[in-house]
Design a protein around this motif. Structure first.
Motif, PDB file in Angstrom:
ATOM      1  N   ILE A 106     -85.393 -26.655  32.843  1.00  0.00           N
ATOM      2  CA  ILE A 106     -86.508 -27.441  33.371  1.00  0.00           C
ATOM      3  C   ILE A 106     -87.787 -27.159  32.571  1.00  0.00           C
ATOM      4  O   ILE A 106     -88.614 -28.047  32.367  1.00  0.00           O
ATOM      5  N   ALA A 107     -87.908 -25.950  32.056  1.00  0.00           N
ATOM      6  CA  ALA A 107     -89.073 -25.612  31.227  1.00  0.00           C
ATOM      7  C   ALA A 107     -89.054 -26.425  29.926  1.00  0.00           C
ATOM      8  O   ALA A 107     -90.101 -26.902  29.471  1.00  0.00           O
ATOM      9  N   GLY A 108     -87.861 -26.603  29.341  1.00  0.00           N
ATOM     10  CA  GLY A 108     -87.743 -27.384  28.112  1.00  0.00           C
ATOM     11  C   GLY A 108     -88.069 -28.846  28.330  1.00  0.00           C
ATOM     12  O   GLY A 108     -88.744 -29.480  27.515  1.00  0.00           O
ATOM     13  N   VAL A 109     -87.598 -29.396  29.438  1.00  0.00           N
ATOM     14  CA  VAL A 109     -87.897 -30.799  29.762  1.00  0.00           C
ATOM     15  C   VAL A 109     -89.377 -30.947  30.085  1.00  0.00           C
ATOM     16  O   VAL A 109     -90.021 -31.911  29.662  1.00  0.00           O
ATOM     17  N   SER A 110     -89.946 -29.991  30.802  1.00  0.00           N
ATOM     18  CA  SER A 110     -91.385 -30.020  31.094  1.00  0.00           C
ATOM     19  C   SER A 110     -92.197 -29.984  29.803  1.00  0.00           C
ATOM     20  O   SER A 110     -93.206 -30.683  29.678  1.00  0.00           O
ATOM     21  N   ALA A 111     -91.733 -29.198  28.838  1.00  0.00           N
ATOM     22  CA  ALA A 111     -92.428 -29.136  27.547  1.00  0.00           C
ATOM     23  C   ALA A 111     -92.381 -30.496  26.847  1.00  0.00           C
ATOM     24  O   ALA A 111     -93.370 -30.919  26.240  1.00  0.00           O
ATOM     25  N   VAL A 118     -94.031 -38.167  26.521  1.00  0.00           N
ATOM     26  CA  VAL A 118     -94.269 -39.083  27.638  1.00  0.00           C
ATOM     27  C   VAL A 118     -93.816 -40.488  27.249  1.00  0.00           C
ATOM     28  O   VAL A 118     -93.175 -41.187  28.049  1.00  0.00           O
ATOM     29  N   LEU A 119     -94.107 -40.916  26.016  1.00  0.00           N
ATOM     30  CA  LEU A 119     -93.664 -42.234  25.561  1.00  0.00           C
ATOM     31  C   LEU A 119     -92.133 -42.315  25.529  1.00  0.00           C
ATOM     32  O   LEU A 119     -91.553 -43.345  25.885  1.00  0.00           O
TER      33      LEU A 119
END
Length: 154
Positions: free
Chosen positions: A69-74, A82-83
């Motif tokens: 989840i930290a990697g996806v949050s990054a 975001v794009l």
């Protein structure tokens, strides 16, 4: 072009397709534009470009990955990430909305019952699909996602 402007443009580009689905589900233009694959191709190409920029050209935050989840949050902490994510949502929500439109027509469901589901799909993704499945249940159409083959198809 700034990434903020790109974000505004990709949002604006899907609006005509949703308007066609809601206002003119049986129009020829809707068939040609929304059900043709143009949107998945264009947004898929955009997604791929952003993904390559992220992976190979440093357009991402430190520690990006899909395993945690930290990697996806990054990933989503960088504007390019975001794009990537947002274009993914836009194209898949529209894909589901187009399917809802075709499925409803095949089943002869009233468009006035389907239009709110399309709007919910545009605004809230899976909520619209859930609403459509509920409409199908209420109309006695069940929840199966199997589609009958088109006439003349094998």
């Amino acid at each position: 072009m700034s990434l903020e402007l790109v974000y505004v443009v990709i949002n604006a580009l899907v609006v005509p397709a949703w308007l066609l689905l809601v206002l003119g589900p049986k129009w020829r233009t809707t068939q040609l534009v929304v059900h043709s694959g143009i949107y998945p191709l264009v947004f898929g190409a955009f997604y791929t470009i952003c993904l390559i920029a992220s992976m190979f050209f440093g357009q991402s935050a430190e520690g990006v990955g899909m395993a945690t989840i930290a990697g996806v949050s990054a990933l989503f902490s960088h504007p390019n990430g975001v794009l990537i994510g947002w274009s993914h949502y836009l194209v898949f929500d529209l894909f589901v909305g187009a399917w809802i439109g075709r499925d409803a027509q095949r089943r002869g469901l009233p468009h006035m019952a389907v239009a709110p589901c399309l709007i919910a799909s545009f605004l809230f993704g899976p909520v619209g699909l859930l609403a459509y499945i509920l409409v199908r249940l209420v109309k006695g159409e069940g929840i199966s996602l199997f589609e009958a083959p088109a006439e003349g198809a094998r």
